[in-house]
Design a protein around this motif. Structure first.
Motif, PDB file in Angstrom:
ATOM      1  N   PRO A   1      14.039   2.151  -4.424  1.00 55.65           N
ATOM      2  CA  PRO A   1      13.531   2.975  -3.001  1.00 55.65           C
ATOM      3  C   PRO A   1      13.091   4.524  -3.317  1.00 55.65           C
ATOM      4  O   PRO A   1      13.412   4.949  -4.264  1.00 55.65           O
ATOM      5  CB  PRO A   1      14.978   3.278  -2.142  1.00 55.65           C
ATOM      6  N   TRP A   2      11.886   4.727  -2.767  1.00 59.52           N
ATOM      7  CA  TRP A   2      11.161   5.925  -2.665  1.00 59.52           C
ATOM      8  C   TRP A   2      11.578   6.596  -1.538  1.00 59.52           C
ATOM      9  O   TRP A   2      10.929   6.504  -0.670  1.00 59.52           O
ATOM     10  CB  TRP A   2       9.854   5.835  -2.949  1.00 59.52           C
ATOM     11  N   TRP A   3      12.873   7.334  -1.532  1.00 67.08           N
ATOM     12  CA  TRP A   3      13.333   7.841  -0.067  1.00 67.08           C
ATOM     13  C   TRP A   3      12.321   8.890   0.355  1.00 67.08           C
ATOM     14  O   TRP A   3      12.378  10.184   0.013  1.00 67.08           O
ATOM     15  CB  TRP A   3      14.882   8.311  -0.338  1.00 67.08           C
TER      16      TRP A   3
ATOM     17  N   ASP B   1       0.682  -1.381  -0.013  1.00 65.14           N
ATOM     18  CA  ASP B   1       0.188  -0.029   0.155  1.00 65.14           C
ATOM     19  C   ASP B   1       0.960   1.282   0.052  1.00 65.14           C
ATOM     20  O   ASP B   1       0.384   2.318  -0.119  1.00 65.14           O
ATOM     21  CB  ASP B   1      -1.063   0.118   1.145  1.00 65.14           C
ATOM     22  N   ASP B   2       2.121   1.223   0.065  1.00 64.23           N
ATOM     23  CA  ASP B   2       2.996   2.237   0.239  1.00 64.23           C
ATOM     24  C   ASP B   2       3.874   2.360  -1.095  1.00 64.23           C
ATOM     25  O   ASP B   2       5.062   2.704  -1.128  1.00 64.23           O
ATOM     26  CB  ASP B   2       3.871   2.392   1.433  1.00 64.23           C
ATOM     27  N   ALA B   3       3.480   1.578  -2.100  1.00 59.60           N
ATOM     28  CA  ALA B   3       4.371   1.461  -3.432  1.00 59.60           C
ATOM     29  C   ALA B   3       3.548   2.053  -4.582  1.00 59.60           C
ATOM     30  O   ALA B   3       2.189   2.242  -4.375  1.00 59.60           O
ATOM     31  CB  ALA B   3       4.939  -0.008  -3.698  1.00 59.60           C
TER      32      ALA B   3
ATOM     33  N   ILE C   1      15.510  -3.224   3.617  1.00 62.32           N
ATOM     34  CA  ILE C   1      14.192  -1.940   3.560  1.00 62.32           C
ATOM     35  C   ILE C   1      13.643  -2.351   2.042  1.00 62.32           C
ATOM     36  O   ILE C   1      12.973  -1.429   1.567  1.00 62.32           O
ATOM     37  CB  ILE C   1      14.828  -0.515   3.441  1.00 62.32           C
ATOM     38  N   THR C   2      13.546  -3.490   1.724  1.00 62.58           N
ATOM     39  CA  THR C   2      12.927  -4.092   0.610  1.00 62.58           C
ATOM     40  C   THR C   2      13.203  -3.376  -0.731  1.00 62.58           C
ATOM     41  O   THR C   2      12.377  -3.168  -1.511  1.00 62.58           O
ATOM     42  CB  THR C   2      11.256  -3.879   0.652  1.00 62.58           C
TER      43      THR C   2
ATOM     44  N   HIS D   1       9.067   1.947  -3.917  1.00 61.42           N
ATOM     45  CA  HIS D   1       8.307   1.590  -2.349  1.00 61.42           C
ATOM     46  C   HIS D   1       9.030   2.565  -1.512  1.00 61.42           C
ATOM     47  O   HIS D   1      10.098   2.782  -1.348  1.00 61.42           O
ATOM     48  CB  HIS D   1       9.002   0.165  -2.166  1.00 61.42           C
ATOM     49  N   TRP D   2       7.927   3.292  -0.690  1.00 61.33           N
ATOM     50  CA  TRP D   2       8.277   4.178  -0.042  1.00 61.33           C
ATOM     51  C   TRP D   2       9.146   3.799   1.335  1.00 61.33           C
ATOM     52  O   TRP D   2       9.144   2.467   1.767  1.00 61.33           O
ATOM     53  CB  TRP D   2       6.876   4.592   0.618  1.00 61.33           C
TER      54      TRP D   2
END
Length: 317
Positions: free
Chosen positions: A128-130, A96-98, A146-147, A224-225
């Motif tokens: 990564p979505w930093w 849900d945060d991607a 962190i995936t 991904h957040w």
């Protein structure tokens, strides 16, 4: 005109992430596949069904979208529910945060098609979505925590020791069924209070044991957040401890067999610390360098593994 057969479902399982969830849904709806050939299943695991209904109303009338409030908590259960809510033969899970690329589902379906029935699991690249600047102490080797997943530029079958992550993973629904679905004793429940994980790894292991193969497609990519609270050394130490618990639950015999090795690794780390820090304090102190921090996190993992296996230390007589 005959409507296209539904090829694949995008499933988004969420727990009270209404700030980020709409973006994930919009990215899943905006896929390059023809309308009607895919659907989007949202399983809302929040504790408030009224709030869930209010949030769902914003997406009322969107073609191909199913919103289901699931009162039973747990990510693994929510994933199983999502698979049962679609009649598509393939299901792709998005956190849900991607945010999925527009060609995400097209490439996942294409990967299944290219390799045929033997491939029952497909994973993709996770960028990564930093949410904050990357710390200097965060080595590339730790990005998996962190995936972050990048297994190269080629669509291919995975080899031994390679893995894909639950933030961007797809299955044949028939393979899920044959392997007994996601294990509800694993996986996170109730947001971030527990970091228990490994449910998709355990399921993939069972699918492979039944003869299924796993493939990777770099063009089936998502952002991904990375929440700023995860970019602390404290969070990584906590993450390592929960990973040790998850791995022990998934394969206790293997962890028991390595208990002496794990305990030796912890002692090796502590013996390199200042005498005052050769206790649990040494596993909690902030580290300056990336190499030192990576070693400390490994020691935390090994310490929890050794404790779960049962320590038996005695003084020499």
């Amino acid at each position: 005109m005959v409507a296209p057969a539904r090829r694949i479902a995008a499933a988004i399982c969420s727990y009270e992430r209404y700030d980020l969830l709409p973006g994930a849904i919009e990215s899943a709806l905006a896929q390059s596949l023809p309308s009607g050939s895919f659907d989007v299943v949202v399983v809302d695991n929040s504790s408030d069904p009224v709030r869930s209904a209010q949030e769902a109303a914003a997406f009322a009338g969107r073609p191909g979208l199913v919103w289901h409030h699931e009162p039973r908590p747990g990510l693994s259960n929510a994933r199983n529910v999502a698979a049962r809510l679609t009649d598509a033969p393939l299901i792709a899970y998005l956190d849900d945060d991607a945010r999925a690329d527009a060609v995400w589902l097209e490439n996942i379906a294409g990967c299944f098609d290219q390799f045929g029935p033997a491939v029952q699991v497909v994973g993709g690249r996770i960028r990564p979505w930093w949410g904050a600047p990357r710390p200097d102490w965060l080595a590339d080797e730790m990005l998996g925590d962190i995936t972050v997943v990048d297994l190269g530029p080629e669509r291919r079958l995975l080899g031994d020791g390679e893995w894909v992550a639950g933030a961007n993973i797809a299955f044949r629904v028939s393979a899920l069924r044959a392997a007994g679905w996601f294990d509800t004793s694993l996986g996170r429940t109730g947001g971030g209070a527990s970091l228990l994980s490994a449910e998709e790894t355990a399921l993939t292991d069972r699918i492979k044991a039944l003869g299924g193969k796993v493939a990777y497609d770099p063009l089936a990519a998502v952002d991904h957040w990375v929440d700023p609270e995860r970019l602390t050394q404290r969070w990584f130490r906590r993450r390592a401890a929960w990973q040790a618990v998850s791995d022990y639950l998934r394969d206790p015999r293997a962890r028991l067999a390595r208990s002496d090795e794990s305990w030796a690794a912890v002692k090796g780390f502590l013996l390199q610390q200042n005498p005052a820090n050769r206790t649990l304090r040494g596993l909690a102190l902030e580290q300056v360098g990336a190499a030192e921090f990576r070693w400390q996190v490994s020691a935390v993992y090994n310490a929890v593994t050794a404790l779960l296996a049962g320590l038996d230390e005695r003084d020499d007589l």
